[in-house]
Design a protein around this motif. Structure first.
Motif, short mmCIF file in Angstrom:
data_model
loop_
_atom_site.label_atom_id
_atom_site.label_comp_id
_atom_site.label_asym_id
_atom_site.label_seq_id
_atom_site.Cartn_x
_atom_site.Cartn_y
_atom_site.Cartn_z
N LYS A 3 20.95 -14.47 -45.69
CA LYS A 3 21.15 -13.93 -47.04
C LYS A 3 21.89 -14.91 -47.94
O LYS A 3 21.58 -15.03 -49.13
CB LYS A 3 21.91 -12.61 -46.93
CG LYS A 3 22.16 -11.91 -48.26
CD LYS A 3 22.86 -10.60 -48.04
CE LYS A 3 23.19 -9.92 -49.36
NZ LYS A 3 24.19 -10.70 -50.13
N GLU A 4 22.87 -15.62 -47.40
CA GLU A 4 23.66 -16.55 -48.22
C GLU A 4 22.77 -17.66 -48.79
O GLU A 4 22.88 -18.00 -49.97
CB GLU A 4 24.78 -17.15 -47.38
CG GLU A 4 25.68 -18.08 -48.17
CD GLU A 4 26.81 -18.66 -47.33
OE1 GLU A 4 27.50 -19.56 -47.81
OE2 GLU A 4 26.98 -18.20 -46.17
N ALA A 5 21.88 -18.19 -47.95
CA ALA A 5 20.98 -19.25 -48.43
C ALA A 5 20.01 -18.71 -49.48
O ALA A 5 19.75 -19.37 -50.49
CB ALA A 5 20.20 -19.84 -47.25
N LEU A 6 19.49 -17.51 -49.25
CA LEU A 6 18.59 -16.90 -50.23
C LEU A 6 19.29 -16.68 -51.56
O LEU A 6 18.72 -16.92 -52.63
CB LEU A 6 18.06 -15.56 -49.69
CG LEU A 6 16.78 -15.59 -48.87
CD1 LEU A 6 16.44 -14.18 -48.40
CD2 LEU A 6 15.62 -16.18 -49.66
N GLU A 29 4.68 -15.35 -51.44
CA GLU A 29 3.27 -15.40 -51.06
C GLU A 29 3.09 -15.32 -49.54
O GLU A 29 2.13 -14.72 -49.05
CB GLU A 29 2.63 -16.69 -51.59
CG GLU A 29 2.27 -16.64 -53.04
CD GLU A 29 1.39 -17.82 -53.43
OE1 GLU A 29 0.20 -17.60 -53.70
OE2 GLU A 29 1.90 -18.95 -53.47
N ASP A 30 4.02 -15.95 -48.81
CA ASP A 30 3.93 -15.96 -47.35
C ASP A 30 4.66 -14.78 -46.70
O ASP A 30 4.81 -14.74 -45.48
CB ASP A 30 4.50 -17.28 -46.81
CG ASP A 30 3.64 -18.47 -47.22
OD1 ASP A 30 2.44 -18.28 -47.47
OD2 ASP A 30 4.19 -19.59 -47.30
N ASP A 31 5.14 -13.86 -47.55
CA ASP A 31 5.81 -12.64 -47.09
C ASP A 31 7.07 -12.96 -46.29
O ASP A 31 7.39 -12.30 -45.30
CB ASP A 31 4.85 -11.78 -46.25
CG ASP A 31 5.22 -10.31 -46.30
OD1 ASP A 31 5.97 -9.93 -47.21
OD2 ASP A 31 4.79 -9.56 -45.42
N ILE A 32 7.81 -13.98 -46.74
CA ILE A 32 9.08 -14.34 -46.12
C ILE A 32 10.21 -13.75 -46.96
O ILE A 32 10.42 -14.14 -48.11
CB ILE A 32 9.23 -15.87 -46.03
CG1 ILE A 32 8.13 -16.47 -45.16
CG2 ILE A 32 10.62 -16.24 -45.49
CD1 ILE A 32 8.10 -17.97 -45.15
N ASP A 33 10.93 -12.77 -46.40
CA ASP A 33 12.04 -12.10 -47.11
C ASP A 33 11.61 -11.59 -48.48
O ASP A 33 12.39 -11.56 -49.43
CB ASP A 33 13.23 -13.05 -47.27
CG ASP A 33 13.86 -13.41 -45.94
OD1 ASP A 33 14.21 -12.48 -45.19
OD2 ASP A 33 13.98 -14.61 -45.65
N ARG A 34 10.36 -11.16 -48.56
CA ARG A 34 9.79 -10.76 -49.85
C ARG A 34 10.55 -9.59 -50.48
O ARG A 34 10.86 -9.62 -51.66
CB ARG A 34 8.33 -10.39 -49.64
CG ARG A 34 7.61 -9.90 -50.89
CD ARG A 34 6.16 -9.67 -50.59
NE ARG A 34 5.41 -9.25 -51.75
CZ ARG A 34 4.09 -9.13 -51.77
NH1 ARG A 34 3.40 -9.40 -50.69
NH2 ARG A 34 3.48 -8.73 -52.86
N ARG A 39 13.79 -7.53 -54.83
CA ARG A 39 14.82 -6.59 -55.29
C ARG A 39 15.84 -7.30 -56.17
O ARG A 39 16.29 -6.76 -57.18
CB ARG A 39 15.52 -5.95 -54.08
CG ARG A 39 14.67 -4.91 -53.36
CD ARG A 39 15.50 -4.10 -52.38
NE ARG A 39 14.65 -3.22 -51.60
CZ ARG A 39 14.35 -3.39 -50.32
NH1 ARG A 39 14.84 -4.43 -49.67
NH2 ARG A 39 13.56 -2.54 -49.69
N CYS A 40 16.20 -8.51 -55.79
CA CYS A 40 17.16 -9.30 -56.59
C CYS A 40 16.55 -9.71 -57.93
O CYS A 40 17.22 -9.65 -58.97
CB CYS A 40 17.61 -10.53 -55.81
SG CYS A 40 18.57 -10.15 -54.33
#
Length: 315
Positions: A3-6, A29-34, A39-40
């Motif tokens: 989460k910190e990196a995101l 697009e790759d559904d990574i932490d989409r 939401r953010c």
């Protein structure tokens, strides 16, 4: 990704960092932490209006997008473009024809062009399109343009993502009649007869206006018909003006809020579809070899058995 990196990448996005914009789009697009990313992004977006450019193949949609982009940039506005290209049947990626045609803006740091493949989706847009438009808004791009593949009746999907739909047609190709057959008359907020330097442009304009007259509804927005030619630089300013007029109409009439409510409903439904599809693909794989007596010629029976198998614990 943690989460910190995101959060760091998201902070860079809101600071108008192009690399962060590109990274986050790729992850979505790759559904990574989409879900977390969107939401953010949703907390800081939702005010920009999207202009969709659609129409049959060869109508000059990319040329119109490029011409509008040039006009917006002359007014010092930042432009985000999502161009949905057909997918390669081999790699599944976008053929990138639109990006090739828009090379004039390739080095402009205030123009962001994202070409996407349909990835087997039958509509003129993809399942990630709406999210990507929001990410571009989050990255500070005030003008959002969506160009679709141009595949006929499935172009109705663009209504769910664009506030103003511009339908581009060509003279002398029968596109006007096809537009009426395909139901595009109900999709368009603005009609463009592109390549208006060719014979038959005025006649097509008159035909479409006649069909609009037959509609007989004077209470709602009447789509204007604009003649344009990117080659001779005719009509692009007029197209810009009509798009702005429709923008004002949406805001003053309250239609923009109604569009947003319908868009939310459609996006919720898409989320449910994705979840159901993933769930039943798992059920299908797990059921192989377990249900030997299923009649594979009867899809109704198969659907019922799998449905009951998935939800038997909820009974």
């Amino acid at each position: 990704m943690n989460k910190e990196a995101l959060d760091q990448w998201l902070a860079r996005l809101f600071e108008r960092d192009r690399r962060a914009t590109a990274k986050l789009i790729s992850w979505v697009e790759d559904d990574i932490d989409r879900a977390y990313i969107m939401r953010c992004v949703l907390k800081k977006t939702g005010q920009r209006m999207v202009v969709g450019i659609t129409g049959p193949p060869g109508a000059g949609k990319s040329s119109l997008v490029e011409a509008l982009t040039k006009l917006y940039r002359a007014k010092e506005e930042r432009v985000g473009i999502v161009a949905v290209d057909p997918s390669s049947p081999y790699s599944g990626g976008a053929i990138l024809g639109d990006r090739i045609r828009m090379q004039a803006h390739g080095t402009d740091r205030d123009v962001f062009i994202r070409s996407m493949g349909t990835r087997g989706h039958l509509g003129g847009v993809t399942r990630s399109t709406s999210d990507i438009l929001r990410i571009l808004e989050g990255g500070g791009y005030g003008r959002l343009l969506l160009e679709t593949v141009g595949v006929g009746q499935s172009e109705l999907e663009i209504m769910q993502m664009a506030d103003t739909v511009v339908v581009a047609l060509n003279p002398g190709t029968g596109d006007g009649i096809q537009a009426i057959k395909a139901g595009i008359m109900e999709v368009a907020d603005v009609f463009v007869i592109n390549k208006a330097d060719l014979p038959g442009a005025v006649r097509m304009k008159n035909d479409i206006e006649m069909m609009l007259n037959l509609n007989g509804d004077t209470k709602t927005w009447r789509p204007p018909v604009v003649l344009t030619s990117v080659v001779t630089e005719i009509g692009v300013e007029a197209l810009y003006d009509k798009i702005e007029e429709h923008r004002s109409y949406l805001l003053e009439s309250g239609q923009r809020d109604e569009h947003r409510k319908e868009r939310l409903r459609q996006e919720v439904w898409r989320q449910w579809e994705d979840k159901l599809r993933a769930t039943f693909e798992d059920v299908w794989e797990a059921s192989k070899g377990k249900n030997q007596n299923i009649d594979l010629e009867d899809p109704y029976e198969v659907a019922q058995i799998l449905w009951e198998e998935r939800f038997k614990e909820d009974k």
